[in-house]
Write an enzyme that holds these catalytic residues in place. Structure first.
Site, PDB file in Angstrom:
ATOM      1  CB  SER B 164      -0.927  -0.050   1.216  1.00 59.44           C
ATOM      2  OG  SER B 164      -1.993   0.839   1.067  1.00 59.44           O
ATOM      3  CG  ASP B 330      -5.866  -3.971  -3.736  1.00 60.78           C
ATOM      4  OD1 ASP B 330      -6.703  -3.057  -3.523  1.00 60.78           O
ATOM      5  OD2 ASP B 330      -4.651  -3.820  -3.511  1.00 60.78           O
ATOM      6  CG  HIS B 363      -5.495  -2.411  -0.070  1.00 62.27           C
ATOM      7  ND1 HIS B 363      -4.527  -2.351  -1.054  1.00 62.27           N
ATOM      8  CD2 HIS B 363      -5.052  -1.627   0.936  1.00 62.27           C
ATOM      9  CE1 HIS B 363      -3.550  -1.548  -0.652  1.00 62.27           C
ATOM     10  NE2 HIS B 363      -3.837  -1.110   0.548  1.00 62.27           N
TER      11      HIS B 363
END
Lengths: 206, 396
Positions: B164, B330, B363
């Site tokens: 991320s 995601d 995610h």
């Protein structure tokens, strides 16, 4: 890495490996589970990369420490710069792409040389199959039914040689394999190779 | 190592007094010039290390944490008491093997776990920075991390790894300091924050700023904390970290400790109760202003823009070995974003691996137990370590 014995490569893969010089940059397009790439990295110390369409293949390759990306030859070759590799390998895949001519040109744009292997659709058994049975031929190398085959652009050795000539591509070496895996150089006697060769491997340059 | 400081009602200020790990004051001789133009001098940066550095200091893996992560990667969190956020991957015998590598994680600039940020003291005023803290970028975070490496005498990192926002830092590391990075693993990341990404962040920021307890950013002055706004921000963001499939599988339309809906606005549904819990538990460890600053840094992130609009230009002639990883479900930083990165790396003939991992965890998959992800990461690191000449763990 420890490996007592080099694992035996499939006949056509061994032919390809033999055409590649050690310590070079190699891109294997459609590298599958990385068998050839791992062989080249280990035994020829190449700087090897791969593109593979199947997630399972890619993950197996990366897990084994090979530099492989998930991608599609038909769209992703365009990303690479000119002459990024010494060799670009396309094994048993050209007959399955939508634009074989464009792909062939891409191989020789991003690689100084290309190594291409393909099944020979003019092999005598295929001719015989079609002639006698009147049905689309099936063999060990080409074992799909006509309605579910990924092979949409099959050609003969002779067809491929003519395409190379039309595109100004130089064939540096060409070898065919018969059913038993015996190698034959494809020389002047194209007709014989085209009849007896079940698959062929070409070393190409611009 | 922690230096006691005075004052302030923000909990973050008190926490940092007792946090484990190390803290170093940087920019005492030469300030760090931020992208916004402000020169930051004498600022603290907190970090944590696991495993030992080898004599040549060539076995260090920098783990870059995500928006709401921190340096407590692999130990019980000093505030929440929960396991480290990457305890599944970092430790003895794990892919980021502390018997082999030295794992370093640095609290980002703008964070609230001991590094300079809005809740830390501005040395010029003796009060918390609040909104007086300069707006920082991902590149600023990375530059500050490079100063920590200088301090620790680490010339080159064996690897930089992060998911991320951590992945954004990884990309920035490879671009800003290619010679200091041997291998780079951006996971579930993007090279550019999309309109949708920015939009979700803006919802979060507005929720915080709409809370009367935010007090224009000066809540510490009034001994208040905009915990309601921050909790809502967290709730909205948390939805983006999951997948619809996962939410349905986990909660569906199940009711929370009741047999029928109550015709009111209590948390009738389990998913509501879950989100409320996520919001409430977040505010006890995170500073609202930090949330504003870090989300802003992510929104400003656009690597191509700084390189003439061509992402590949950020990596020209790179010798870094990349392994880009994405997850199928995601939708915050979908695979297409990772593919964009791979495309750019191919354009400069970089050594890149790219794997998309099948997962229903959205995610957040990068934080969870994902066997395929673990195999890919281990395989890549093992091969990179062999290339780097790092010896395998004895006895393995």
């Amino acid at each position: 890495m420890t490996s007592a014995l080099p694992p035996a490569l499939r006949g056509d893969l061994q032919l390809i490996a033999d055409m590649i010089q050690p310590n070079t940059r190699v891109l294997d397009v459609g590298c599958g589970d990385g068998t050839l790439l791992a062989h080249l990295v280990r035994h020829k110390q190449v700087n090897g990369r791969g593109i593979e369409i199947s997630t399972a293949g890619v993950n197996a390759c990366v897990s084994a420490g090979l530099s492989v990306i998930q991608g599609n030859a038909e769209t992703d070759l365009f990303d690479y710069p000119d002459a990024a590799f010494d060799y670009v390998v396309l094994s048993q895949t050209l007959q399955a792409v939508h634009q074989p001519k464009v792909i062939l040109q891409q191989l020789l744009r991003i690689g100084r040389r290309a190594v291409v292997s393909l099944p020979n659709f003019a092999h005598w058994r295929l001719r015989w199959y079609l002639l006698v049975r009147g049905r689309m031929p099936k063999t060990k190398v080409l074992d799909h039914e006509w309605y579910d085959t990924p092979n949409i652009h099959l050609c003969s050795i002779q067809d491929f040689v003519i395409l190379c000539r039309d595109l100004g591509i130089v064939i540096e070496r060409s070898v065919c394999l018969d059913r038993k895996g015996t190698r034959y150089r494809i020389g002047r006697s194209m007709t014989v190779a085209n009849l007896l060769g079940e698959q062929a491997v070409f070393l190409l340059r611009r | 190592m922690m230096t006691p400081r005075n004052g302030g009602g923000s909990p973050a200020v008190e926490w940092t007094l007792t946090l484990p790990g190390q803290r170093v004051h940087l920019g005492t001789q030469r300030p760090l010039t931020l992208d916004c133009g402000v020169a930051l001098s004498d600022f603290p940066v907190a970090y944590q290390m696991y495993g030992r550095m080898n004599p040549s200091r060539s076995n260090v893996i920098l783990v870059c944490h995500a928006l709401t992560g921190d340096q407590f990667v692999a130990e019980t969190h000093p505030i929440t008491g929960k396991p480290g956020w990457w305890a599944a991957l970092v430790g003895s015998g794990l892919p980021l093997d502390t018997d082999r590598y030295c794992i370093l994680c640095i609290n980002v600039l703008g964070g609230c776990m001991g590094s300079a940020g809005p809740s830390e003291i501005n040395p010029d005023t003796g009060e918390p920075w609040g909104l007086g803290f300069p707006v920082i970028t991902i590149a600023d975070m990375v530059r500050a991390q490079a100063m920590v490496l200088d301090h620790l005498g680490i010339e080159q990192l064996f690897a930089v790894i992060g998911g991320s926002m951590g992945g954004m830092q990884v990309l920035e590391w490879a671009s800003l300091y290619p010679h200091r990075v041997f291998a780079a693993v951006p996971i579930a990341a993007t090279a550019q924050h999309s309109a949708q990404n920015i939009a979700f962040h803006e919802v979060g920021r507005q929720a915080i700023m709409a809370d009367p307890d935010w007090c224009g950013g000066d809540y510490w002055r009034y001994d208040k904390n905009p915990h309601r706004g921050l909790a809502v921000a967290r709730m909205a963001a948390h939805i983006t970290y999951l997948s619809e499939h996962k939410l349905t599988e986990k909660f569906g339309r199940q009711l929370q400790e009741r047999s029928a809906v109550t015709y009111g606005f209590d948390a009738d549904f389990q998913v509501e109760s879950y989100l409320r819990y996520q919001g409430i538990s977040f505010v006890e460890r995170f500073d609202a202003n930090s949330y504003l600053y870090i989300t802003r840094a992510m929104d400003y992130f656009d690597m191509a823009a700084r390189h003439g609009g061509v992402l590949a230009n950020a990596f020209v002639d790179t010798r870094v070995r990349f392994c880009v990883i994405s997850f199928t479900s995601d939708w915050l930083y979908p695979t297409v974003e990772s593919r964009r990165i791979v495309k750019a790396l191919n354009a400069v003939a970089a050594d890149v691996s790219f794997a998309e991992i099948a997962s229903n965890n959205g995610h957040d998959a990068f934080l969870l137990e994902e066997p395929e992800f673990r195999r890919v990461l281990s395989g890549f690191l093992d091969a990179a370590a062999a290339h780097r000449g790092l010896p395998p763990v004895r006895g393995s």
